[in-house]
Motif scaffolding. Sequence first.
Motif, PDB file in Angstrom:
ATOM      1  N   ALA A  79      -2.392  11.195  11.043  1.00  0.00           N
ATOM      2  CA  ALA A  79      -2.234   9.950  10.287  1.00  0.00           C
ATOM      3  C   ALA A  79      -1.075  10.046   9.294  1.00  0.00           C
ATOM      4  CB  ALA A  79      -3.527   9.615   9.548  1.00  0.00           C
ATOM      5  N   ASP A  80      -0.513  11.224   9.143  1.00  0.00           N
ATOM      6  CA  ASP A  80       0.657  11.485   8.293  1.00  0.00           C
ATOM      7  C   ASP A  80       0.490  11.006   6.851  1.00  0.00           C
ATOM      8  OD1 ASP A  80       3.049  12.645   7.776  1.00  0.00           O
ATOM      9  OD2 ASP A  80       4.283  11.220   8.878  1.00  0.00           O
ATOM     10  N   CYS A  81      -0.648  11.326   6.246  1.00  0.00           N
ATOM     11  CA  CYS A  81      -0.877  10.996   4.830  1.00  0.00           C
ATOM     12  C   CYS A  81       0.158  11.707   3.947  1.00  0.00           C
ATOM     13  CB  CYS A  81      -2.270  11.418   4.384  1.00  0.00           C
ATOM     14  SG  CYS A  81      -3.602  11.068   5.541  1.00  0.00           S
ATOM     15  N   CYS A 138       3.804  10.047   2.829  1.00  0.00           N
ATOM     16  CA  CYS A 138       3.880   9.049   1.765  1.00  0.00           C
ATOM     17  C   CYS A 138       3.303   9.541   0.446  1.00  0.00           C
ATOM     18  CB  CYS A 138       3.124   7.796   2.169  1.00  0.00           C
ATOM     19  SG  CYS A 138       3.898   6.908   3.517  1.00  0.00           S
ATOM     20  N   HIS A 139       2.349  10.450   0.510  1.00  0.00           N
ATOM     21  CA  HIS A 139       1.655  10.829  -0.725  1.00  0.00           C
ATOM     22  C   HIS A 139       2.240  12.079  -1.377  1.00  0.00           C
ATOM     23  CE1 HIS A 139      -1.429   7.762  -1.138  1.00  0.00           C
ATOM     24  NE2 HIS A 139      -1.436   7.722   0.180  1.00  0.00           N
ATOM     25  N   PRO A 164      -0.082   7.050  -4.981  1.00  0.00           N
ATOM     26  CA  PRO A 164      -0.947   7.758  -5.929  1.00  0.00           C
ATOM     27  C   PRO A 164      -1.291   9.186  -5.482  1.00  0.00           C
ATOM     28  CG  PRO A 164      -2.173   6.029  -4.805  1.00  0.00           C
ATOM     29  CD  PRO A 164      -0.796   6.010  -4.236  1.00  0.00           C
ATOM     30  N   TRP A 169     -14.188  10.322  -6.212  1.00  0.00           N
ATOM     31  CA  TRP A 169     -14.501   9.221  -5.284  1.00  0.00           C
ATOM     32  C   TRP A 169     -15.635   9.597  -4.321  1.00  0.00           C
ATOM     33  CZ3 TRP A 169     -10.101   5.594  -3.361  1.00  0.00           C
ATOM     34  CH2 TRP A 169      -9.243   5.271  -4.418  1.00  0.00           C
ATOM     35  N   PHE A 176     -13.843   6.126  -0.575  1.00  0.00           N
ATOM     36  CA  PHE A 176     -12.688   6.618   0.178  1.00  0.00           C
ATOM     37  C   PHE A 176     -12.463   5.755   1.425  1.00  0.00           C
ATOM     38  CE2 PHE A 176     -10.663   9.375   3.344  1.00  0.00           C
ATOM     39  CZ  PHE A 176      -9.563   9.845   2.625  1.00  0.00           C
ATOM     40  N   LEU A 183      -5.295  -2.739  -2.933  1.00  0.00           N
ATOM     41  CA  LEU A 183      -4.088  -1.930  -2.766  1.00  0.00           C
ATOM     42  C   LEU A 183      -3.036  -2.756  -2.036  1.00  0.00           C
ATOM     43  CD1 LEU A 183      -5.802   1.342  -1.495  1.00  0.00           C
ATOM     44  CD2 LEU A 183      -4.874   0.934  -3.785  1.00  0.00           C
ATOM     45  N   TYR A 184      -1.788  -2.477  -2.311  1.00  0.00           N
ATOM     46  CA  TYR A 184      -0.724  -3.131  -1.557  1.00  0.00           C
ATOM     47  C   TYR A 184      -0.640  -2.516  -0.167  1.00  0.00           C
ATOM     48  CZ  TYR A 184       0.761  -5.302  -5.876  1.00  0.00           C
ATOM     49  OH  TYR A 184       0.780  -6.044  -7.012  1.00  0.00           O
ATOM     50  N   ALA A 212       1.625  -1.398   1.410  1.00  0.00           N
ATOM     51  CA  ALA A 212       2.543  -0.269   1.567  1.00  0.00           C
ATOM     52  C   ALA A 212       1.730   0.943   2.019  1.00  0.00           C
ATOM     53  CB  ALA A 212       3.236   0.046   0.242  1.00  0.00           C
ATOM     54  N   MET A 213       0.452   0.951   1.680  1.00  0.00           N
ATOM     55  CA  MET A 213      -0.528   1.893   2.232  1.00  0.00           C
ATOM     56  C   MET A 213      -1.010   1.262   3.549  1.00  0.00           C
ATOM     57  SD  MET A 213      -2.986   4.307   2.066  1.00  0.00           S
ATOM     58  CE  MET A 213      -4.615   4.467   2.816  1.00  0.00           C
ATOM     59  N   PRO A 214      -0.808   1.940   4.683  1.00  0.00           N
ATOM     60  CA  PRO A 214      -1.072   1.266   5.969  1.00  0.00           C
ATOM     61  C   PRO A 214      -2.554   1.147   6.345  1.00  0.00           C
ATOM     62  CG  PRO A 214      -0.031   3.415   6.327  1.00  0.00           C
ATOM     63  CD  PRO A 214      -0.184   3.258   4.848  1.00  0.00           C
ATOM     64  N   PHE A 273      -5.128   2.013   9.546  1.00  0.00           N
ATOM     65  CA  PHE A 273      -6.252   2.954   9.389  1.00  0.00           C
ATOM     66  C   PHE A 273      -7.601   2.256   9.514  1.00  0.00           C
ATOM     67  CE2 PHE A 273      -3.235   5.478   6.399  1.00  0.00           C
ATOM     68  CZ  PHE A 273      -2.615   6.063   7.496  1.00  0.00           C
ATOM     69  N   ARG A 290      -2.628  -8.448  -7.989  1.00  0.00           N
ATOM     70  CA  ARG A 290      -3.272  -7.758  -6.877  1.00  0.00           C
ATOM     71  C   ARG A 290      -4.316  -8.602  -6.155  1.00  0.00           C
ATOM     72  NH1 ARG A 290      -2.668  -2.090  -6.115  1.00  0.00           N
ATOM     73  NH2 ARG A 290      -1.330  -1.136  -7.668  1.00  0.00           N
ATOM     74  N   HIS A 311       0.191   5.074  13.126  1.00  0.00           N
ATOM     75  CA  HIS A 311       0.717   3.782  12.672  1.00  0.00           C
ATOM     76  C   HIS A 311       2.185   3.557  13.064  1.00  0.00           C
ATOM     77  CE1 HIS A 311       1.151   6.552   9.187  1.00  0.00           C
ATOM     78  NE2 HIS A 311       2.238   5.885   8.901  1.00  0.00           N
TER      79      HIS A 311
HETATM   80  C1  HEC Z   1       3.318   4.556   4.640  1.00  0.00           C
HETATM   81  C2  HEC Z   1       2.912   5.260   3.445  1.00  0.00           C
HETATM   82  C3  HEC Z   1       1.483   5.714   3.313  1.00  0.00           C
HETATM   83  C4  HEC Z   1       0.724   6.449   4.207  1.00  0.00           C
HETATM   84  C5  HEC Z   1       1.130   6.939   5.583  1.00  0.00           C
HETATM   85  C6  HEC Z   1      -0.532   6.688   3.570  1.00  0.00           C
HETATM   86  N1  HEC Z   1      -0.560   6.109   2.324  1.00  0.00           N
HETATM   87 FE1  HEC Z   1      -2.154   6.060   1.069  1.00  0.00          FE
HETATM   88  N2  HEC Z   1      -1.113   4.849  -0.209  1.00  0.00           N
HETATM   89  C7  HEC Z   1       0.228   4.531  -0.093  1.00  0.00           C
HETATM   90  C8  HEC Z   1       0.636   3.739  -1.239  1.00  0.00           C
HETATM   91  C9  HEC Z   1       2.035   3.200  -1.499  1.00  0.00           C
HETATM   92  C10 HEC Z   1      -0.511   3.578  -2.025  1.00  0.00           C
HETATM   93  C11 HEC Z   1      -0.609   2.797  -3.342  1.00  0.00           C
HETATM   94  C12 HEC Z   1      -0.865   1.344  -3.073  1.00  0.00           C
HETATM   95  C13 HEC Z   1      -1.041   0.529  -4.339  1.00  0.00           C
HETATM   96  O1  HEC Z   1      -0.752   1.018  -5.440  1.00  0.00           O
HETATM   97  O2  HEC Z   1      -1.476  -0.618  -4.220  1.00  0.00           O
HETATM   98  C14 HEC Z   1      -1.592   4.296  -1.365  1.00  0.00           C
HETATM   99  C15 HEC Z   1      -2.909   4.375  -1.837  1.00  0.00           C
HETATM  100  C16 HEC Z   1      -3.868   5.219  -1.317  1.00  0.00           C
HETATM  101  C17 HEC Z   1      -5.176   5.438  -1.897  1.00  0.00           C
HETATM  102  C18 HEC Z   1      -5.711   4.804  -3.193  1.00  0.00           C
HETATM  103  C19 HEC Z   1      -5.609   5.830  -4.295  1.00  0.00           C
HETATM  104  C20 HEC Z   1      -5.795   5.286  -5.684  1.00  0.00           C
HETATM  105  O3  HEC Z   1      -5.804   6.088  -6.628  1.00  0.00           O
HETATM  106  O4  HEC Z   1      -5.901   4.063  -5.846  1.00  0.00           O
HETATM  107  C21 HEC Z   1      -5.833   6.354  -1.101  1.00  0.00           C
HETATM  108  C22 HEC Z   1      -7.220   6.923  -1.302  1.00  0.00           C
HETATM  109  C23 HEC Z   1      -4.931   6.688  -0.029  1.00  0.00           C
HETATM  110  N3  HEC Z   1      -3.759   5.979  -0.182  1.00  0.00           N
HETATM  111  C24 HEC Z   1      -5.229   7.601   0.967  1.00  0.00           C
HETATM  112  C25 HEC Z   1      -4.415   7.829   2.075  1.00  0.00           C
HETATM  113  C26 HEC Z   1      -4.807   8.658   3.184  1.00  0.00           C
HETATM  114  C27 HEC Z   1      -6.077   9.433   3.276  1.00  0.00           C
HETATM  115  C28 HEC Z   1      -3.785   8.585   4.087  1.00  0.00           C
HETATM  116  C29 HEC Z   1      -3.721   9.197   5.478  1.00  0.00           C
HETATM  117  C30 HEC Z   1      -4.869   8.873   6.326  1.00  0.00           C
HETATM  118  C31 HEC Z   1      -2.760   7.725   3.524  1.00  0.00           C
HETATM  119  N4  HEC Z   1      -3.185   7.291   2.302  1.00  0.00           N
HETATM  120  C32 HEC Z   1      -1.572   7.420   4.154  1.00  0.00           C
HETATM  121  C33 HEC Z   1       1.050   4.862   0.966  1.00  0.00           C
HETATM  122  C34 HEC Z   1       0.657   5.524   2.126  1.00  0.00           C
END
Ligand code: HEC
Length: 447
Positions: free
Chosen positions: A73-75, A78-79, A103, A116, A121, A136-137, A139-141, A145, A182, A220
């Motif tokens: 899923a390549d978390c 981005c993180h 974040p 959490w 989660f 969440l925006y 930008a988080m896919p 997921f 939001r 994705h």
């Molecule tokens: C394409 C980029 C991208 C990928 C890939 C991605 N994320 Fe994110 N994620 C983000 C962004 C940007 C935010 C913040 C969004 C916002 O602030 O509204 C976020 C927010 C989150 C949050 C909320 C955290 C908080 O403190 O509010 C969680 C949990 C999370 N991601 C988990 C994951 C996990 C687990 C994966 C892999 C399965 C993943 N993300 C993959 C970009 C990504």
Amino acid sequence: MRPGRILLIVVAVVVIAGLGVLAWLITASRPMAFAGGGAVALADYKGPPPTGVPADFASTDRIARGQYLTRAADCLACHTAKGGAPFAGGLAFKLPFGVIYSPNITADKDTGIGGWTDAQFLAALRGGVDDTGQFLYPAMPYTAFTYMTDADGLAIKAYLFSLKPVHRDNKDNSFSFPYNQRWLIGIWNRLFNANQRFQPHPDRSPQWNRGAYLSEAMAHCGDCHTPRTLAQNLDNHRKDAGAVTAGWLAYNITSHRLYGVGAWSDAELAQYLSTGYAPGRGVAAGPMGEAVDLSLSYLTPSDIAALVAYVRSIPPVATPGQPAPVLTPAPAAPGQGVAEGYDPKGKRIFEGACASCHSWTGQGSLTPWAALTGDRAVNDPTATNVAQVVIAGAKPRMGTALTYMPAFGAAYTDDEVAAVANYVTARFGAKPSNITPKQVAALRKQS
Ligand code: HEC
Ligand code: HEC
Ligand code: HEC
């Protein structure tokens, strides 16, 4: 006819047209609609499980399985901030209306997600809602997921929680009104986030179903490769037809033989996805290079084969703005190939800074990784990715320094980057580009 009746007809037509547009937008959000009806709930599917880790993944350890899925899923991409601790967040996403930062998703109780629950989660991962109920925006896919199973989502959580927590405060986004509202995303989610789990298609092969799950719920691919509608949801009526992502072009990967990857062999696609390079087809640089390095290169051969089978099935979409790549090398003599006297500045830079690795034929001198012949980027008349790779370079991969390209962004002006990019497309591509210094300056801001 009475005027009142005419008005009614006009109103009815406007309402119907409006509903039509909305229906079109909503159906555009369905990434697997092209596969036709007949999908069943996972529990009712009789074939081998399309979810979880693949059969050829040897480990039975829960954390190792979680790591496999986290990579799929390549978390990480981005993180993790540039040079920052893994999963501790802080990577900037530059959008037209401001910057948003990913974040901290390490298990730190104060600054990460250590407090959490499983339900919180999963709600973030698939519903786009954080632990305080804020949206969440995208930008988080999470719209991708959302197709993930509970078991896979929780395996990812277990893996993240097995790592050392990192204390790192989150950074607020810089969005201004109305983008900082939001709650508006809540409405958007109702329309455009399916919020439903993956449904296999019994009429397709088990391999296709595994590929569909990997591509849609995990890797994705569409988030980068599918264009968006005006409402910013994915336009799956033109699924995988190509889109701009972080200032790079993610090309058409539909099964179209000219404009997509329909003419690539299975072996070429598999090699490209797992190593970032396929002979005669070019390399994966920029965001795709990162997806290969951090995610796809860890997938087992059976999973890569499943992805290939799925990508093959994506309906062809023509994108005539991106001509079919030229597959023959340029002449070896520097003076031949492009017209005499063509773009002397671009040629001079190519001669001094590029030809030693890429050669005048474009076949690559030291390593096939530096082959430009057949590479989609040098055949792209916008020269976007050529300019980007000149600015940013490419990291070594597969453990060999031969796959390294230095970054020239600091050494060259916008004018010089534009000149060499235009020379490269004219010499090696289907159609010379005309990227301007101003466009190069804009690209620098996005990456
Ligand atoms: C394409 C980029 C991208 C990928 C890939 C991605 N994320 Fe994110 N994620 C983000 C962004 C940007 C935010 C913040 C969004 C916002 O602030 O509204 C976020 C927010 C989150 C949050 C909320 C955290 C908080 O403190 O509010 C969680 C949990 C999370 N991601 C988990 C994951 C996990 C687990 C994966 C892999 C399965 C993943 N993300 C993959 C970009 C990504
Ligand atoms: C983070 C964004 C991103 C993701 C996720 C992503 N891609 Fe890409 N992809 C790109 C970009 C950008 C390029 C162009 C790379 C270049 O020019 O070097 C590309 C190039 C490609 C190419 C080569 C196309 C050509 O004509 O040369 C293929 C094939 C491909 N991607 C398939 C996939 C598949 C399959 C997935 C999901 C498993 C995927 N991509 C996920 C951004 C992405
Ligand atoms: C030290 C050797 C070296 C030099 C010097 C070099 N390159 Fe590269 N270049 C590479 C390698 C290796 C790759 C493949 C990178 C990868 O694996 O992602 C590459 C990739 C590329 C690509 C393909 C990008 C894509 O997205 O598909 C282009 C275009 C390119 N180089 C242009 C240039 C230009 C223009 C110059 C001169 C300004 C230059 N290179 C200088 C080694 C080099």
